[in-house]
Scaffold this motif. Structure first.
Motif, PDB file in Angstrom:
ATOM      1  N   SER A 194      -1.350  24.603 -16.808  1.00  0.00           N
ATOM      2  CA  SER A 194      -2.737  24.146 -16.885  1.00  0.00           C
ATOM      3  C   SER A 194      -3.505  24.941 -17.927  1.00  0.00           C
ATOM      4  O   SER A 194      -4.231  24.386 -18.755  1.00  0.00           O
ATOM      5  CB  SER A 194      -3.416  24.274 -15.510  1.00  0.00           C
ATOM      6  OG  SER A 194      -2.776  23.473 -14.538  1.00  0.00           O
ATOM      7  N   VAL A 195      -3.345  26.262 -17.885  1.00  0.00           N
ATOM      8  CA  VAL A 195      -4.021  27.115 -18.866  1.00  0.00           C
ATOM      9  C   VAL A 195      -3.435  26.897 -20.257  1.00  0.00           C
ATOM     10  O   VAL A 195      -4.171  26.786 -21.251  1.00  0.00           O
ATOM     11  CB  VAL A 195      -3.919  28.600 -18.458  1.00  0.00           C
ATOM     12  CG1 VAL A 195      -4.499  29.490 -19.549  1.00  0.00           C
ATOM     13  CG2 VAL A 195      -4.649  28.842 -17.136  1.00  0.00           C
ATOM     14  N   LYS A 196      -2.113  26.807 -20.359  1.00  0.00           N
ATOM     15  CA  LYS A 196      -1.468  26.617 -21.660  1.00  0.00           C
ATOM     16  C   LYS A 196      -1.906  25.307 -22.313  1.00  0.00           C
ATOM     17  O   LYS A 196      -2.083  25.233 -23.534  1.00  0.00           O
ATOM     18  CB  LYS A 196       0.050  26.652 -21.508  1.00  0.00           C
ATOM     19  CG  LYS A 196       0.599  28.038 -21.211  1.00  0.00           C
ATOM     20  CD  LYS A 196       2.097  28.018 -20.965  1.00  0.00           C
ATOM     21  CE  LYS A 196       2.888  27.873 -22.239  1.00  0.00           C
ATOM     22  NZ  LYS A 196       4.346  28.018 -22.002  1.00  0.00           N
ATOM     23  N   ALA A 197      -2.091  24.262 -21.502  1.00  0.00           N
ATOM     24  CA  ALA A 197      -2.535  22.980 -22.050  1.00  0.00           C
ATOM     25  C   ALA A 197      -3.910  23.115 -22.694  1.00  0.00           C
ATOM     26  O   ALA A 197      -4.182  22.524 -23.747  1.00  0.00           O
ATOM     27  CB  ALA A 197      -2.555  21.921 -20.951  1.00  0.00           C
ATOM     28  N   LEU A 198      -4.777  23.910 -22.071  1.00  0.00           N
ATOM     29  CA  LEU A 198      -6.129  24.071 -22.602  1.00  0.00           C
ATOM     30  C   LEU A 198      -6.146  24.921 -23.871  1.00  0.00           C
ATOM     31  O   LEU A 198      -7.167  24.954 -24.580  1.00  0.00           O
ATOM     32  CB  LEU A 198      -7.048  24.703 -21.547  1.00  0.00           C
ATOM     33  CG  LEU A 198      -7.212  23.938 -20.236  1.00  0.00           C
ATOM     34  CD1 LEU A 198      -8.389  24.495 -19.451  1.00  0.00           C
ATOM     35  CD2 LEU A 198      -7.382  22.448 -20.464  1.00  0.00           C
ATOM     36  N   MET A 199      -5.054  25.588 -24.165  1.00  0.00           N
ATOM     37  CA  MET A 199      -4.965  26.374 -25.382  1.00  0.00           C
ATOM     38  C   MET A 199      -4.647  25.505 -26.602  1.00  0.00           C
ATOM     39  O   MET A 199      -4.672  25.975 -27.724  1.00  0.00           O
ATOM     40  CB  MET A 199      -3.905  27.472 -25.203  1.00  0.00           C
ATOM     41  CG  MET A 199      -4.291  28.523 -24.159  1.00  0.00           C
ATOM     42  SD  MET A 199      -2.919  29.573 -23.618  1.00  0.00           S
ATOM     43  CE  MET A 199      -2.533  30.480 -25.113  1.00  0.00           C
ATOM     44  N   HIS A 200      -4.338  24.225 -26.356  1.00  0.00           N
ATOM     45  CA  HIS A 200      -4.130  23.276 -27.443  1.00  0.00           C
ATOM     46  C   HIS A 200      -5.501  22.832 -27.951  1.00  0.00           C
ATOM     47  O   HIS A 200      -6.293  22.243 -27.208  1.00  0.00           O
ATOM     48  CB  HIS A 200      -3.337  22.062 -26.950  1.00  0.00           C
ATOM     49  CG  HIS A 200      -1.906  22.345 -26.667  1.00  0.00           C
ATOM     50  ND1 HIS A 200      -0.863  21.686 -27.290  1.00  0.00           N
ATOM     51  CD2 HIS A 200      -1.321  23.233 -25.814  1.00  0.00           C
ATOM     52  CE1 HIS A 200       0.287  22.152 -26.845  1.00  0.00           C
ATOM     53  NE2 HIS A 200       0.035  23.089 -25.936  1.00  0.00           N
ATOM     54  N   ARG A 238      -4.654  35.853 -12.801  1.00  0.00           N
ATOM     55  CA  ARG A 238      -3.306  36.418 -12.761  1.00  0.00           C
ATOM     56  C   ARG A 238      -2.415  35.822 -13.857  1.00  0.00           C
ATOM     57  O   ARG A 238      -1.596  36.538 -14.452  1.00  0.00           O
ATOM     58  CB  ARG A 238      -2.678  36.163 -11.385  1.00  0.00           C
ATOM     59  CG  ARG A 238      -1.303  36.784 -11.208  1.00  0.00           C
ATOM     60  CD  ARG A 238      -0.749  36.519  -9.817  1.00  0.00           C
ATOM     61  NE  ARG A 238       0.507  37.221  -9.593  1.00  0.00           N
ATOM     62  CZ  ARG A 238       1.244  37.113  -8.491  1.00  0.00           C
ATOM     63  NH1 ARG A 238       0.838  36.339  -7.502  1.00  0.00           N
ATOM     64  NH2 ARG A 238       2.378  37.779  -8.375  1.00  0.00           N
ATOM     65  N   VAL A 239      -2.569  34.523 -14.131  1.00  0.00           N
ATOM     66  CA  VAL A 239      -1.652  33.884 -15.082  1.00  0.00           C
ATOM     67  C   VAL A 239      -2.138  33.917 -16.531  1.00  0.00           C
ATOM     68  O   VAL A 239      -1.330  33.760 -17.450  1.00  0.00           O
ATOM     69  CB  VAL A 239      -1.353  32.418 -14.682  1.00  0.00           C
ATOM     70  CG1 VAL A 239      -0.769  32.357 -13.285  1.00  0.00           C
ATOM     71  CG2 VAL A 239      -2.569  31.530 -14.819  1.00  0.00           C
ATOM     72  N   ARG A 271      -0.645  34.603 -22.260  1.00  0.00           N
ATOM     73  CA  ARG A 271      -1.309  35.165 -23.435  1.00  0.00           C
ATOM     74  C   ARG A 271      -2.547  34.363 -23.844  1.00  0.00           C
ATOM     75  O   ARG A 271      -2.768  34.088 -25.015  1.00  0.00           O
ATOM     76  CB  ARG A 271      -0.326  35.254 -24.605  1.00  0.00           C
ATOM     77  CG  ARG A 271       0.863  36.164 -24.317  1.00  0.00           C
ATOM     78  CD  ARG A 271       1.811  36.233 -25.480  1.00  0.00           C
ATOM     79  NE  ARG A 271       2.958  37.097 -25.163  1.00  0.00           N
ATOM     80  CZ  ARG A 271       3.979  37.309 -25.990  1.00  0.00           C
ATOM     81  NH1 ARG A 271       3.991  36.727 -27.182  1.00  0.00           N
ATOM     82  NH2 ARG A 271       4.972  38.095 -25.623  1.00  0.00           N
ATOM     83  N   CYS A 272      -3.323  34.035 -22.849  1.00  0.00           N
ATOM     84  CA  CYS A 272      -4.589  33.356 -23.100  1.00  0.00           C
ATOM     85  C   CYS A 272      -5.700  34.393 -23.119  1.00  0.00           C
ATOM     86  O   CYS A 272      -5.950  35.073 -22.120  1.00  0.00           O
ATOM     87  CB  CYS A 272      -4.872  32.311 -22.022  1.00  0.00           C
ATOM     88  SG  CYS A 272      -6.456  31.448 -22.240  1.00  0.00           S
ATOM     89  N   SER A 273      -6.366  34.510 -24.242  1.00  0.00           N
ATOM     90  CA  SER A 273      -7.421  35.513 -24.396  1.00  0.00           C
ATOM     91  C   SER A 273      -8.821  34.903 -24.317  1.00  0.00           C
ATOM     92  O   SER A 273      -9.812  35.597 -24.535  1.00  0.00           O
ATOM     93  CB  SER A 273      -7.255  36.231 -25.739  1.00  0.00           C
ATOM     94  OG  SER A 273      -7.304  35.300 -26.815  1.00  0.00           O
ATOM     95  N   ALA A 276       8.228  30.186 -12.958  1.00  0.00           N
ATOM     96  CA  ALA A 276       6.926  30.633 -12.470  1.00  0.00           C
ATOM     97  C   ALA A 276       6.737  32.124 -12.690  1.00  0.00           C
ATOM     98  O   ALA A 276       7.616  32.935 -12.412  1.00  0.00           O
ATOM     99  CB  ALA A 276       6.781  30.309 -10.980  1.00  0.00           C
ATOM    100  N   GLY A 277       5.567  32.479 -13.241  1.00  0.00           N
ATOM    101  CA  GLY A 277       5.245  33.873 -13.477  1.00  0.00           C
ATOM    102  C   GLY A 277       5.832  34.444 -14.749  1.00  0.00           C
ATOM    103  O   GLY A 277       5.644  35.628 -15.047  1.00  0.00           O
ATOM    104  N   LYS A 278       6.518  33.624 -15.537  1.00  0.00           N
ATOM    105  CA  LYS A 278       7.173  34.102 -16.757  1.00  0.00           C
ATOM    106  C   LYS A 278       6.475  33.636 -18.028  1.00  0.00           C
ATOM    107  O   LYS A 278       6.774  34.130 -19.114  1.00  0.00           O
ATOM    108  CB  LYS A 278       8.626  33.652 -16.772  1.00  0.00           C
ATOM    109  CG  LYS A 278       9.441  34.176 -15.594  1.00  0.00           C
ATOM    110  CD  LYS A 278      10.856  33.612 -15.595  1.00  0.00           C
ATOM    111  CE  LYS A 278      11.647  34.113 -14.388  1.00  0.00           C
ATOM    112  NZ  LYS A 278      13.010  33.525 -14.345  1.00  0.00           N
TER     113      LYS A 278
END
Length: 333
Positions: free
Chosen positions: A21-27, A47-48, A53-55, A305-307
C-alpha cells in the motif's frame, strides 16, 4: 480531470498489504491521478515505512476532506496501537479483526459519499475466522455490509476480463449453483461492468461448465438446461452474448480480442487463465455493489512480509482501475 478520493484498506497487518500500500503511493503517477488515503493503523504504517524506504511525511487525518497532497494520508482506527501487538507472517485473530475494521471503515466512507472508491489490500481468511468473523473473503464482506444480493467477482489482468457465476464454494457446490437465473444475472452484471470501463457495447462470452460445453448432453446437461437458456434471454434483452463456449478455448478467444469479458462458471475456471497470464498485475473487482471496490488479486504474501520486497504491481493496477471506474461514474452522473 477529476482526481477521485480513494480509500485504500491496508489488509492484514501481518502480511505484505501495508507494505505494498505504501509502495504503491510512492509511484508518482498515483497522486497525479487520484487522492489516495490509507485506512489502517498508524502503528502499522510507521512500522513498514522504513522497511520500504518511504521517507514521505505521514499525516493522520480524521476525514477524507482533510486530505493533504504533500504526504502519505492515513485514517488510523487504533485497532493496533503498538507494533509489538502483532507479528509478521503469522495468522493472528488481532490482525483478522483489524483487517475487517479497515474494510468496514472504507465501506462506511464510500456509502456516505466521502470517498469515490475503496481499494483493498489482501486479507487472510483464517485470521478472519479466528477473530470470529464468518466471511470467506472480501466479496462477501462488501455484499453483506452494503446490503447487496446481486453481485459477482470480476478479475482484470493482462488481456483478460473474467466474471464468476460462483466463487468461494466447493467444486461440487459450484456445479449445483449454476442455474439459469444466476447465469443471467451475472451476464447482466458483466455487461454493466465493462460499460463502466468505457466500452459501450461489450462482447460477452459465456463459458460452458462441462468439457466441450457438455457435447449436447454427452458430458452433462447443465450447459443445455441452465446456461444456454440464460444466454438466449440475455440476447433477447439486446446484449451481445455468445455461448456456451467450450471452456478450453474461450479464454484464448478473449485474449485475442474476440470478446471483452468471459463469464466463468466457477472460481478456478476463471482464476487459472488470468493468473497464468498476469499473476502479479491482476485486479479483483466486486461488481453489482452501490460503491466501487477494487482489490489486489493475490494473498497476504507472508513469505515477504516485513522484508520490503513484496511486489506492489497489483495494488498499483487496482488503484488505476478504481480511478477509471470513479471517473466514468462521475461522468455518467
Amino acid at each position: 480531470m477529476y482526481k477521485p478520493l480513494l480509500g485504500i484498506t491496508i489488509g492484514d497487518p501481518s502480511g505484505a498489504g501495508p507494505e505494498i500500500s505504501v509502495k504503491a503511493l510512492m509511484h508518482g503517477e498515483i497522486k497525479e491521478m487520484c487522492r489516495p488515503i490509507l485506512i489502517g493503523d498508524e502503528a502499522v504504517i510507521r512500522r513498514v515505512m522504513p522497511i520500504v524506504r518511504c521517507s514521505e511525511k505521514l499525516t493522520a487525518i480524521s476525514t477524507p476532506a482533510d486530505y493533504s497532497p504533500d504526504s502519505v494520508n492515513l485514517i488510523s482506527l487504533g485497532v493496533i496501537s503498538e507494533p509489538g501487538e502483532y507479528e509478521f507472517a503469522k495468522v493472528q485473530a488481532k490482525c483478522g479483526k483489524a483487517a475487517f475494521e479497515y474494510i468496514k471503515k472504507g465501506i462506511e466512507l464510500a456509502m456516505a459519499g466521502h470517498i469515490d472508491a475503496v481499494v483493498t489490500g489482501p486479507i487472510h481468511k483464517e485470521a478472519l475466522s479466528q477473530a470470529g468473523l464468518p466471511y470467506p473473503g472480501h466479496t462477501e464482506i462488501f455484499a453483506d455490509l452494503t446490503g447487496t444480493s446481486d453481485y459477482a467477482m470480476m478479475l482484470v489482468g493482462g488481456p483478460l476480463r473474467v466474471i464468476h457465476v460462483t466463487t468461494h464454494v466447493s467444486l461440487r457446490e459450484a456445479c449445483d449453483r449454476v442455474k439459469r437465473e444466476r447465469v443471467l444475472r451475472v451476464i447482466r452484471l458483466a455487461h454493466e461492468a465493462v460499460k463502466g470501463l468505457g466500452i459501450e457495447r461489450p462482447k460477452i462470452a459465456v463459458a460452458g461448465l462441462n468439457p466441450h460445453s457438455g457435447e449436447h448432453g454427452l458430458f452433462g446437461d447443465e450447459d443445455m438446461k441452465e446456461i444456454a437458456p440464460a444466454i438466449q434471454q440475455a440476447k433477447e434483452e439486446g446484449l451481445d452474448v455468445a455461448g456456451p463456449v467450450p471452456p478450453d478455448t474461450v479464454f484464448y478467444h478473449c485474449k485475442e480480442g474476440r470478446y471483452d469479458i468471459v463469464v466463468a462458471m466457477y472460481h478456478d475456471q476463471g482464476h487459472i487463465p488470468l493468473k497464468l497470464l498476469d499473476f502479479m498485475g491482476g485486479v479483483n473487482i466486486t461488481v453489482g455493489l452501490p460503491i466501487i471496490r477494487t482489490s489486489v488479486d493475490h494473498g497476504t504474501v507472508y513469505g515477504k512480509a516485513g522484508k520490503g520486497t513484496a511486489d506492489e504491481s497489483s495494488m498499483v493496477k487496482a488503484i488505476e482501475m478504481a480511478v477509471r471506474f470513479a471517473v466514468s461514474k462521475r461522468g455518467a452522473v
